[in-house]
Design an enzyme around this catalytic site. Structure first.
Site, PDB file in Angstrom:
ATOM      1  N   LYS A 141       6.451  27.053  57.389  1.00  0.00           N
ATOM      2  CA  LYS A 141       7.665  27.762  57.781  1.00  0.00           C
ATOM      3  C   LYS A 141       8.549  27.972  56.552  1.00  0.00           C
ATOM      4  CE  LYS A 141      11.751  26.641  59.042  1.00  0.00           C
ATOM      5  NZ  LYS A 141      12.546  27.736  58.454  1.00  0.00           N
TER       6      LYS A 141
ATOM      7  N   CYS B  72      16.971  21.765  43.032  1.00  0.00           N
ATOM      8  CA  CYS B  72      17.082  20.373  43.489  1.00  0.00           C
ATOM      9  C   CYS B  72      17.219  19.411  42.320  1.00  0.00           C
ATOM     10  CB  CYS B  72      15.877  20.014  44.331  1.00  0.00           C
ATOM     11  SG  CYS B  72      14.345  20.448  43.511  1.00  0.00           S
TER      12      CYS B  72
ATOM     13  N   GLU C 254      25.709  16.551  46.041  1.00  0.00           N
ATOM     14  CA  GLU C 254      24.942  17.680  45.526  1.00  0.00           C
ATOM     15  C   GLU C 254      25.647  18.975  45.904  1.00  0.00           C
ATOM     16  OE1 GLU C 254      21.204  18.653  47.484  1.00  0.00           O
ATOM     17  OE2 GLU C 254      20.300  18.952  45.521  1.00  0.00           O
TER      18      GLU C 254
HETATM   19  P1  NAD Z   1      17.663  22.516  54.534  1.00  0.00           P
HETATM   20  O1  NAD Z   1      17.242  21.106  54.630  1.00  0.00           O
HETATM   21  O2  NAD Z   1      18.810  22.946  55.344  1.00  0.00           O
HETATM   22  O3  NAD Z   1      16.475  23.487  54.918  1.00  0.00           O
HETATM   23  C1  NAD Z   1      15.201  23.391  54.353  1.00  0.00           C
HETATM   24  C2  NAD Z   1      14.194  23.933  55.337  1.00  0.00           C
HETATM   25  O4  NAD Z   1      14.186  23.104  56.495  1.00  0.00           O
HETATM   26  C3  NAD Z   1      14.490  25.325  55.840  1.00  0.00           C
HETATM   27  O5  NAD Z   1      13.271  26.014  56.007  1.00  0.00           O
HETATM   28  C4  NAD Z   1      15.139  25.078  57.207  1.00  0.00           C
HETATM   29  O6  NAD Z   1      14.995  26.142  58.101  1.00  0.00           O
HETATM   30  C5  NAD Z   1      14.378  23.882  57.668  1.00  0.00           C
HETATM   31  N1  NAD Z   1      15.068  23.034  58.644  1.00  0.00           N
HETATM   32  C6  NAD Z   1      16.400  22.912  58.893  1.00  0.00           C
HETATM   33  N2  NAD Z   1      16.616  22.004  59.861  1.00  0.00           N
HETATM   34  C7  NAD Z   1      15.402  21.522  60.226  1.00  0.00           C
HETATM   35  C8  NAD Z   1      14.966  20.538  61.157  1.00  0.00           C
HETATM   36  N3  NAD Z   1      15.821  19.860  61.904  1.00  0.00           N
HETATM   37  N4  NAD Z   1      13.651  20.292  61.253  1.00  0.00           N
HETATM   38  C9  NAD Z   1      12.761  20.938  60.472  1.00  0.00           C
HETATM   39  N5  NAD Z   1      13.118  21.890  59.601  1.00  0.00           N
HETATM   40  C10 NAD Z   1      14.422  22.178  59.456  1.00  0.00           C
HETATM   41  O7  NAD Z   1      17.880  22.763  52.993  1.00  0.00           O
HETATM   42  P2  NAD Z   1      18.256  24.111  52.282  1.00  0.00           P
HETATM   43  O8  NAD Z   1      19.715  24.263  52.371  1.00  0.00           O
HETATM   44  O9  NAD Z   1      17.410  25.226  52.731  1.00  0.00           O
HETATM   45  O10 NAD Z   1      17.773  23.783  50.806  1.00  0.00           O
HETATM   46  C11 NAD Z   1      18.549  23.127  49.922  1.00  0.00           C
HETATM   47  C12 NAD Z   1      18.149  21.671  49.806  1.00  0.00           C
HETATM   48  O11 NAD Z   1      16.775  21.526  49.453  1.00  0.00           O
HETATM   49  C13 NAD Z   1      18.898  20.974  48.724  1.00  0.00           C
HETATM   50  O12 NAD Z   1      19.395  19.755  49.162  1.00  0.00           O
HETATM   51  C14 NAD Z   1      17.870  20.769  47.633  1.00  0.00           C
HETATM   52  O13 NAD Z   1      18.137  19.721  46.776  1.00  0.00           O
HETATM   53  C15 NAD Z   1      16.629  20.615  48.386  1.00  0.00           C
HETATM   54  N6  NAD Z   1      15.461  20.962  47.587  1.00  0.00           N
HETATM   55  C16 NAD Z   1      14.661  19.973  47.146  1.00  0.00           C
HETATM   56  C17 NAD Z   1      13.567  20.244  46.360  1.00  0.00           C
HETATM   57  C18 NAD Z   1      12.651  19.145  45.879  1.00  0.00           C
HETATM   58  O14 NAD Z   1      11.549  19.418  45.476  1.00  0.00           O
HETATM   59  N7  NAD Z   1      13.052  17.905  45.911  1.00  0.00           N
HETATM   60  C19 NAD Z   1      13.257  21.562  46.032  1.00  0.00           C
HETATM   61  C20 NAD Z   1      14.102  22.568  46.492  1.00  0.00           C
HETATM   62  C21 NAD Z   1      15.205  22.244  47.286  1.00  0.00           C
END
Ligand code: NAD
Length: 797
Positions: A192, A300, A397
């Site tokens: 997804k 991230c 963050e």
């Molecule tokens: P998010 O957690 O809101 O969303 C990430 C994904 O999860 C999206 O596809 C979203 O639709 C989905 N999602 C949301 N709620 C969910 C749930 N309850 N169950 C399953 N899926 C769900 O994060 P974001 O705002 O899209 O991304 C930013 C965050 O991602 C930041 O905190 C960043 O640090 C992190 N990030 C981490 C890495 C890494 O490799 N460690 C890489 C990129 C981003």
């Protein structure tokens, strides 16, 4: 006009990328996309849709299907159906598909780069030169893994159906990090994408069709958080790989606690960027630009906390402010743009809100003077100074182009500040003295450390977090291993649910031996000393023949806390070299061997096994102590040689403090196999021995006391696993939990592990054969006892 004046007047003209091909591709799809399930485009059940926008212009780009739980179910069913054939496809054939995907990505590189820029708002310079080449590299690298999988991972098998959820900041790259290792290893996937950035995942689906990938091997379900939640909750998914926020990562851990789903979490960060007084400051400034303003800071592992040596702080910040003013922010399709648009209004609001909050808390805010476009979602490069280490700006963050700066005086202070967040994703260390930089690298709690460089990634080098930045690695051997399991695991029989919590049974009433048994009470072993239990309770232990043998202390919450404190205080153990640890472990084996007959007799009497069986268990325990000693100086990491003049040292670091809940059976063997392999790698342990037969572990105190093991490295708290395991699982000072207690407690400890996102290793309700595990699978135990830190060391002038 002289040359200098002419140079000063020079400016960039616009250098727009041609977006026609990407738009033509969108038009060819009528700017309407369905779900990619079982190799076909399928509409969502009730045709719910949402729009994807270009954040730089606000224009809608396409209408996208939103998958419901029923659609996710169809996608999982397709993946399940495709799994057996894909698993059984020879590695070489899988390699060909991955190679073909890599080639497709290269052939369509420019269209994919433009599409990514349109959808996400990131500069074309970055999608063209970084994102898409790394995507291709990932598929090439994993084509290689598919080819050599059978010989490199003998007796391993794929997990089954992987449910993968990714964020919006590197949409196609995150897809590659997820899909390439999963399908190389023989899994099928349902992925997804993030709701703001689905387009390149859909374009990738088309590439899967182009190469003739069998239907159902890759399925793409678009939608928001609820779609992701439906995938996570689906009972027929074997593994969840998630990249996103720590908050959602925690929720996913909770949701999957009552299942045997494998889980890897790549979460947020607040990574330190440390500049020493002997650093090349001009290079460091360029590093900072890359560290925090690459991808608008929506990274991230962004170097969002600048820690600079006090002596050079003013000079560095002056240079940085000047450099900030030269950054160009604007239309991301302009090839001369450094900073593009923020992905969505909600993210822009979040950045604004957090900067306002930092200022309200006393921070000084400096923003670059570069002009912003009048429309679209843009935020200027920002520097926050005058912030305290506990302030919002230093702890939260922001996920935007905002840098927080603080100073330090000594390397120790730099390490303390660097580790002063709950995260542990990455760090960047700048010093011309390689000795200083390399001394710091192991002391910083982070999965990646870049020395005099930053934000470098490669398919051969694992990437992932320590602490609340998550667990598991993507890339490298360890990333692939996260999609495989040892084949023997599935062959183990299931355990009855509540085996293992019963304490040594009470002595039968009226038995004179109970009243007049040997007056012996086994205490707890904490911080190198035998301690009375806090609660003042003990429990009689009777032999298999019903005779009272001794009393054993009933530890409680406070005893566990004391043991964890002692274990944390013994951190010096991790800094001892493997040879020193090995010698102590050999000595423990020697001391155990001297008492072999005594232990065997005790074992036979307590557990009712024959003298021969008991002797075999003790002999195997001695062999396991030797095994732990053997591995102490051999479980080496690797050195990678990724593209560019850089070496990456993949170090196997200890987890920290490991809580071990031992099984009821094999009371000495399981305890020794687990605890000694854990400490062999530098971990400290708090162990809860077999509840039914704890006396073999308490007898082991004498071995410990005569073996030179530093105080606090191995602590033993006897008592009921159902009472003590939750305390270990909740404890913020425990970094990993190995739970082999009653199967009925597995879901609870997994759910509680969200306190600090500790890793949890359990038997998943299966009856482990402790003779086989220790003897043949030490590497499997050691894998759970260590985490990989990749240290990037560039070379050359
Ligand atoms: P998010 O957690 O809101 O969303 C990430 C994904 O999860 C999206 O596809 C979203 O639709 C989905 N999602 C949301 N709620 C969910 C749930 N309850 N169950 C399953 N899926 C769900 O994060 P974001 O705002 O899209 O991304 C930013 C965050 O991602 C930041 O905190 C960043 O640090 C992190 N990030 C981490 C890495 C890494 O490799 N460690 C890489 C990129 C981003």
């Amino acid at each position: 006009m002289n040359t200098l004046e002419a140079f000063a007047m020079m400016d960039y003209g616009p250098a727009p990328e041609d977006a026609r091909e990407a738009h033509a591709w969108l038009d060819a799809h009528d700017r309407r996309f369905d779900l990619f399930i079982d190799g076909q485009w399928q509409p969502a059940t009730d045709d719910t849709r949402f729009d994807s926008h270009d954040p730089a212009s606000g224009e809608p780009l396409a209408s996208i299907a939103s998958a419901s739980a029923a659609d996710v179910d169809r996608a999982v069913a397709a993946a399940r159906k495709a799994f057996p054939a894909w698993r059984d496809t020879p590695g070489h054939m899988r390699a060909r598909y991955l190679y073909a995907l890599a080639r497709q990505i290269q052939k369509h590189a420019r269209r994919l780069a433009v599409l990514e820029t349109l959808d996400n708002g990131k500069p074309i310079r970055e999608t063209r030169d970084i994102d898409i080449p790394l995507v291709a590299r990932h598929f090439y690298h994993h084509a290689g893994w598919a080819q050599i999988l059978a010989s490199e991972f003998p007796d391993h098998e794929p997990l089954g159906v992987a449910g993968q959820v990714i964020p919006w900041n590197f949409p196609l790259l995150m897809l590659a990090w997820k899909i390439a290792p999963a399908i190389a290893a023989g899994n099928t996937v349902v992925l997804k994408p993030a709701e703001f950035t689905s387009l390149t995942a859909l374009a990738f689906a088309e590439l899967c069709r182009n190469v003739g990938l069998p239907d159902g091997v890759v399925n793409i379900v678009t939608g928001a958080g609820e779609t992701g939640a439906a995938l996570v909750a689906h009972p027929d998914v074997d593994k969840i790989a998630f990249t996103g926020s720590t908050e959602v990562g925690r929720e996913i851990r909770r949701q999957t606690a009552d299942s045997a789903k494998r889980l890897t979490l790549e979460l947020g960060g607040k990574s330190p960027f440390i500049v020493f007084d002997d650093a090349d400051l001009d290079s460091a400034v360029e590093g900072i630009v890359d560290g925090i303003w690459f991808n608008q800071g929506e990274v991230c592992c962004a170097g969002s906390r600048l820690l600079v040596h006090e002596a050079v702080s003013e000079r560095l910040l002056a240079k940085l402010r000047r450099r900030m003013n030269t950054l160009r922010i604007g239309n991301p399709l302009d090839k001369a743009i450094d900073i593009g648009a923020i992905v969505a209004p909600v993210q822009l609001e979040r950045i604004r809100g957090l900067v306002d909050q930092a200022v309200a808390e006393g921070a000084t805010c400096h923003q670059a003077e570069c002009p912003l476009p009048e429309t679209g979602l843009f935020y200027p490069p920002t520097l926050l100074t005058d912030v305290g280490p506990a302030s919002t700006a230093a702890q939260t963050e922001i996920f935007g182009p905002v840098l927080t700066a603080m100073t330090f005086r000594t390397p120790d202070e730099a390490v303390m500040l660097a580790n002063n967040t709950a995260y542990g994703l990455a760090a960047s260390v700048w010093s011309e003295n390689i000795n200083v930089a390399l001394e710091l690298a192991p002391r910083i709690q982070a999965g990646v450390v870049w020395i005099n460089t930053t934000n470098r990634f490669d398919a051969a080098c694992g990437f992932g977090g320590y602490r609340e930045s998550g667990y598991g690695r993507e890339g490298g051997r360890e990333g692939l291993a996260a999609y495989l399991r040892p084949a023997w695991e599935q062959r183990l029989p299931m355990l009855p649910l509540d085996t293992g919590d019963e304490l040594g049974a009470a002595a039968p009433a009226g038995d004179p031996s109970a009243a007049f048994g040997i007056d012996r009470t086994a205490k707890l072993y904490i911080g190198g000393k035998q301690k009375r239990p806090d609660g003042g309770y003990s429990q009689p232990i009777v032999a298999a023949d019903g005779q009272h043998v001794a009393d054993v202390s009933l530890g409680n919450r406070k005893d566990i806390r004391d043991a964890v404190e002692a274990a944390r205080a013994a951190a010096g153990w991790a800094r001892q070299d493997g040879h020193a640890r090995a010698q102590i472990l050999y000595y423990m084996a020697e001391n155990l061997a001297q008492r072999r007959d005594e232990f065997a007799a005790r074992d036979a009497r307590l557990s009712g096994v024959t003298a021969q069986q008991a002797g075999a268990e003790i002999d195997e325990a001695i062999s396991q102590a030797f095994s732990a000693a053997a591995w102490a100086d051999k479980y080496d990491g690797a050195v990678h040689n990724p593209p560019g003049r850089v070496l990456t040292a993949a170090l196997h670091e200890p987890m920290g403090v490991i809580g071990i809940v031992c099984p009821a059976d094999a009371p000495l063997l399981a305890f020794v196999s687990l605890a000694l392999h854990a400490i062999a790698l530098g971990n400290r342990v708090v162990a809860i021995p077999s509840a039914r037969c704890p006396l073999l572990a308490t007898d082991f105190y004498q071995v410990l006391e005569t073996s030179d093991l530093p105080d606090g490295v191995l602590n033993i708290v006897t008592g009921r696993p159902t009472e003590l395991a939750p305390v270990l699982a909740d404890h913020m000072g425990v970094d990993a939990l190995w739970y082999f207690g009653p199967a009925s407690g597995i879901a609870d400890v997994k759910a509680r592990s969200t306190s600090n996102l500790k890793t949890v290793w359990t038997h998943e309700g299966r009856a482990l054969d402790w003779f086989a595990l220790g003897a043949g699978h030490a590497r499997d135990i050691l894998g759970h006892a260590s985490q990989v830190k990749n240290v990037w060391i560039p070379y050359g002038e």
